[in-house]
Structures are given as C-alpha cells and as structure tokens.
Write a protein that holds these residues in place. Structure first.
Motif, PDB file in Angstrom:
ATOM      1  N   THR A 155       0.837  -1.204   0.000  1.00  0.00           N
ATOM      2  CA  THR A 155       0.000   0.000   0.000  1.00  0.00           C
ATOM      3  C   THR A 155       0.868   1.249   0.000  1.00  0.00           C
ATOM      4  O   THR A 155       0.583   2.230  -0.701  1.00  0.00           O
ATOM      5  CB  THR A 155      -0.939  -0.009   1.217  1.00  0.00           C
ATOM      6  N   PHE A 183     -13.380   0.437   3.718  1.00  0.00           N
ATOM      7  CA  PHE A 183     -12.740  -0.700   3.054  1.00  0.00           C
ATOM      8  C   PHE A 183     -13.228  -2.018   3.670  1.00  0.00           C
ATOM      9  O   PHE A 183     -13.620  -2.061   4.833  1.00  0.00           O
ATOM     10  CB  PHE A 183     -11.221  -0.602   3.187  1.00  0.00           C
ATOM     11  N   LEU A 200      -7.989  -6.950   0.064  1.00  0.00           N
ATOM     12  CA  LEU A 200      -7.920  -5.586   0.597  1.00  0.00           C
ATOM     13  C   LEU A 200      -6.898  -4.772  -0.191  1.00  0.00           C
ATOM     14  O   LEU A 200      -7.126  -3.591  -0.492  1.00  0.00           O
ATOM     15  CB  LEU A 200      -7.549  -5.623   2.083  1.00  0.00           C
ATOM     16  N   LYS A 201      -5.785  -5.405  -0.528  1.00  0.00           N
ATOM     17  CA  LYS A 201      -4.760  -4.728  -1.327  1.00  0.00           C
ATOM     18  C   LYS A 201      -5.332  -4.328  -2.695  1.00  0.00           C
ATOM     19  O   LYS A 201      -5.107  -3.210  -3.169  1.00  0.00           O
ATOM     20  CB  LYS A 201      -3.570  -5.660  -1.505  1.00  0.00           C
ATOM     21  N   HIS A 203      -8.528  -3.833  -3.414  1.00  0.00           N
ATOM     22  CA  HIS A 203      -9.511  -2.762  -3.202  1.00  0.00           C
ATOM     23  C   HIS A 203      -8.796  -1.418  -3.038  1.00  0.00           C
ATOM     24  O   HIS A 203      -9.260  -0.395  -3.549  1.00  0.00           O
ATOM     25  CB  HIS A 203     -10.341  -3.076  -1.950  1.00  0.00           C
ATOM     26  N   THR A 204      -7.671  -1.432  -2.346  1.00  0.00           N
ATOM     27  CA  THR A 204      -6.898  -0.204  -2.156  1.00  0.00           C
ATOM     28  C   THR A 204      -6.391   0.313  -3.499  1.00  0.00           C
ATOM     29  O   THR A 204      -6.477   1.516  -3.797  1.00  0.00           O
ATOM     30  CB  THR A 204      -5.709  -0.461  -1.214  1.00  0.00           C
ATOM     31  N   ARG A 205      -5.873  -0.584  -4.330  1.00  0.00           N
ATOM     32  CA  ARG A 205      -5.362  -0.186  -5.643  1.00  0.00           C
ATOM     33  C   ARG A 205      -6.480   0.395  -6.513  1.00  0.00           C
ATOM     34  O   ARG A 205      -6.297   1.410  -7.187  1.00  0.00           O
ATOM     35  CB  ARG A 205      -4.737  -1.393  -6.347  1.00  0.00           C
ATOM     36  N   THR A 207      -9.232   1.849  -5.482  1.00  0.00           N
ATOM     37  CA  THR A 207      -9.613   3.160  -4.954  1.00  0.00           C
ATOM     38  C   THR A 207      -8.613   4.229  -5.368  1.00  0.00           C
ATOM     39  O   THR A 207      -8.988   5.347  -5.751  1.00  0.00           O
ATOM     40  CB  THR A 207      -9.725   3.108  -3.421  1.00  0.00           C
ATOM     41  N   ILE A 208      -7.335   3.903  -5.303  1.00  0.00           N
ATOM     42  CA  ILE A 208      -6.296   4.855  -5.704  1.00  0.00           C
ATOM     43  C   ILE A 208      -6.452   5.217  -7.180  1.00  0.00           C
ATOM     44  O   ILE A 208      -6.367   6.401  -7.573  1.00  0.00           O
ATOM     45  CB  ILE A 208      -4.894   4.258  -5.445  1.00  0.00           C
ATOM     46  N   LYS A 223      -4.660  10.609  -0.385  1.00  0.00           N
ATOM     47  CA  LYS A 223      -3.715   9.608   0.111  1.00  0.00           C
ATOM     48  C   LYS A 223      -3.891   9.352   1.605  1.00  0.00           C
ATOM     49  O   LYS A 223      -3.880   8.208   2.060  1.00  0.00           O
ATOM     50  CB  LYS A 223      -2.278  10.055  -0.169  1.00  0.00           C
ATOM     51  N   ILE A 226      -7.162   7.396   2.222  1.00  0.00           N
ATOM     52  CA  ILE A 226      -7.013   5.993   1.797  1.00  0.00           C
ATOM     53  C   ILE A 226      -6.154   5.231   2.794  1.00  0.00           C
ATOM     54  O   ILE A 226      -6.463   4.094   3.162  1.00  0.00           O
ATOM     55  CB  ILE A 226      -6.412   5.926   0.376  1.00  0.00           C
ATOM     56  N   PHE A 230      -7.404   1.984   4.856  1.00  0.00           N
ATOM     57  CA  PHE A 230      -6.653   0.729   4.778  1.00  0.00           C
ATOM     58  C   PHE A 230      -6.226   0.263   6.170  1.00  0.00           C
ATOM     59  O   PHE A 230      -6.431  -0.897   6.544  1.00  0.00           O
ATOM     60  CB  PHE A 230      -5.423   0.901   3.882  1.00  0.00           C
TER      61      PHE A 230
END
Length: 332
Positions: A155, A183, A200-201, A203-205, A207-208, A223, A226, A230
């Motif tokens: 992340t 998240f 989760l990783k 989903h983070t990507r 969202t970014i 940032k 997020i 996370f």
C-alpha cells in the motif's frame, strides 16, 4: 546482536538498520543484505561485549537465527555464530525467527504467563498461535496470501510513500478522515482464524486508481484518507480474529509481537475491545517489535538451559513452519 544472562536479564542490545541501504530500491535486495551482514556483524559483537563489560570468553553459548528468512543473510549469522562457538568451545543453537518474536514480550518486567494466544505480525507472517509453554505451539490460523506487513508495504508503494511502508502508512493515516472510505474487512464473516489481505490490497489499488482519474489527480488528502481506511480495515480484521481465537481457546491473555505490533492504532484497538471483556494484552517494548538480537538471545538461552544444542547437520532454512518446533526435551 544482544547478550542475555539468565540470572540478570538483558545486558546489552545493539541494532544496525539496513533501511537506508534498501530504501533506494523500495524493498530488501537479498545480495546487498547479505554483504552488509558480513560487514556489520563482527563490529556489533564487539559493541555489545563492550557495553556489557564482558570478554568473548565470558560467553557460555551462542544463539543465531536459523530461519525462516533470506538464506544469504541467515548463512552469514549462522556461519559466524557457529564458528565463534567452536572457537570458544561453547554450544551454539539455531533459533526460529518467529519463536524469537513470540517470546520477545517475556523480556518485560512483568511478562505474560502461559497459556496464551499470540498474534505474530512480522514481515511475511501473520499468524495466530496457542502457546502452552516453550516449544508447545499450536497454529490456529495464518495468512493465506499477503501477510499484514506485506499489505502495508505494498500500500505504501502504491501511495508512493517509500520504504519501509508500515510506519509511513501509519503516519499518513493519522491525518486521514476515517469516515470517507469504508474498506472491506477480509474473511471476518467466515468461520475460522485464517487471514487474507490480497483482496484488501486490490480494493486499495482500485480506490487509488479511481481517485487518480479526477481532474485534480490523487491529492495528499486522498492519500491520507485511503491510508486511514486501509489501516482501519487491517486493524479491525486483526482485532476480530484475536478475540475469536481467545474465545475459541478459552483463554484471556493475548500476546502480540512482530513489526506490525508497534502500530499504535492496533495496540489501542486491542486494549479497547478486549479489555472490557477481562482479556489482557501484552506487547514487547517498541525497540523489540522489529527484528532484533535480544529476542533470539532470550529464546536461545531458554532452550540451551534445557539442554538443546546444534547438531552436525543443523542448517539454515528459508522456510520453517512453526508447527515443526518442539519443546527442548523433545528437540534435544
């Protein structure tokens, strides 16, 4: 590097961090790690001996990390440790990296009493273990893919925060709005105690990428928000699984160790959620959360006192399941 005395406790502890060496590459480079181990290990030996006001001949045994980990770095420590032991005529013993982390809280002035449940969150490992004594471990659950520490590092890389990722994400999360993003908490609605952070990783990507498509691009505020979402997802997931493990095993003591155990939000959440239910939480000192010599010295001392020693065919191991560990009486 550290010196531990079974009567007087920890006498000296020294650490040389390779963060600056690897930061340029965004992660650990095995060859650079091994070469730097060769350069720095003997000077650290001299440093802790001087700090403890001891000579090499005062040492009764030498413990070293035998695995799991990067083979090159492990070989440096094992070769040096076993060579010194042979030269001094004292025993040597290879120690499991995660057992060292698990036992690190025992170095506190008021250590936990077993049995307890341990949450090990270090680098590539996220595990829940029932601990009934030295070497008496039962694996309750573990990460099926990315460990929590790996998810933090990845992340951080996606957010361009640099290396190491965990502290950077946690620091940025302090500035984030906890209500903006929600998240997923992976696998918390399924039975069992295993973890999975790859979703989760992802989903983070996602969202970014979505926030980055806006006219203003990905802002510093984006940032931070997020990072907060996370971190909250990881913390909530770990807390839920820890509570579930304690109830399943009928225990009331949780020990948390490893690099991620230094996370302030995780510590606060465990205390807040478990404390009212009469469950106690123990952590190592912040300096003992990341990899360190003190935890290996302590674990080695406990096993050596019980009679365990290296054999001629002892070797380092890149992979070494904790389920293969045994009490000293069975392993000697």
């Amino acid at each position: 590097m550290a010196i531990y005395d079974t009567a007087r406790g920890l006498l000296a502890d020294a650490l040389f961090s390779q963060v600056a060496i690897h930061a340029e590459y965004g992660g650990v480079v095995p060859e650079l790690a091994s070469r730097d181990h060769i350069r720095k290990t003997l000077p650290l030996v001299d440093k802790v001996l001087a700090e403890a006001e001891l000579l090499k001949t005062d040492i009764d045994g030498i413990a070293y990390t035998a695995g799991p980990g990067l083979v090159g770095a492990l070989m440096v420590g094992a070769t040096l440790g076993r060579s010194m032991a042979r030269g001094l005529g004292v025993p040597s013993l290879g120690i499991h990296h995660m057992e060292g982390h698990l036992l690190a809280p025992m170095l506190a002035d008021e250590p936990p009493q077993w049995p307890f449940v341990a949450l090990l969150v270090s680098g590539g490992h996220t595990q829940l273990v029932r601990v009934d004594g030295l070497g008496r471990y039962k694996l309750l659950g573990e990460s099926l893919d990315d460990a929590a520490g790996e998810a933090f590092d990845k992340t951080a890389k996606m957010l361009e925060l640099g290396y190491p990722g965990g502290p950077a994400v946690a620091a940025l999360a302090e500035q984030g709005n906890p209500a903006r993003f929600d998240f997923p908490r992976p696998m918390v609605k399924r039975p069992g105690l295993d973890f999975s952070f790859s979703g989760l990783k992802t989903h983070t990507r996602t969202t970014i990428a979505a926030e980055g498509k806006k006219p203003q691009g990905l802002t510093d505020i984006d940032k931070a928000d997020i990072a907060r979402a996370f971190e909250s997802a990881v913390v909530d997931t770990l807390v839920i699984k820890c509570r579930r493990a304690l109830k399943q095993e009928g225990l009331r003591t949780l020990v948390m160790a490893g690099g991620v155990s230094a996370n302030k939000r995780l510590r606060a959440a465990l205390t807040e959620k478990l404390g009212p239910e009469g469950m106690g939480v123990y952590y190592p000192a912040p300096s003992l959360c990341t990899d360190n010599g003190a935890m290996i010295a302590y674990a080695g001392a406990q096993r050596m006192v019980a009679g365990e020693r290296d054999t001629d065919d002892t070797d380092v191991r890149a992979r070494w399941p904790m389920t293969e560990l045994a009490p000293p009486s069975q392993a000697a």
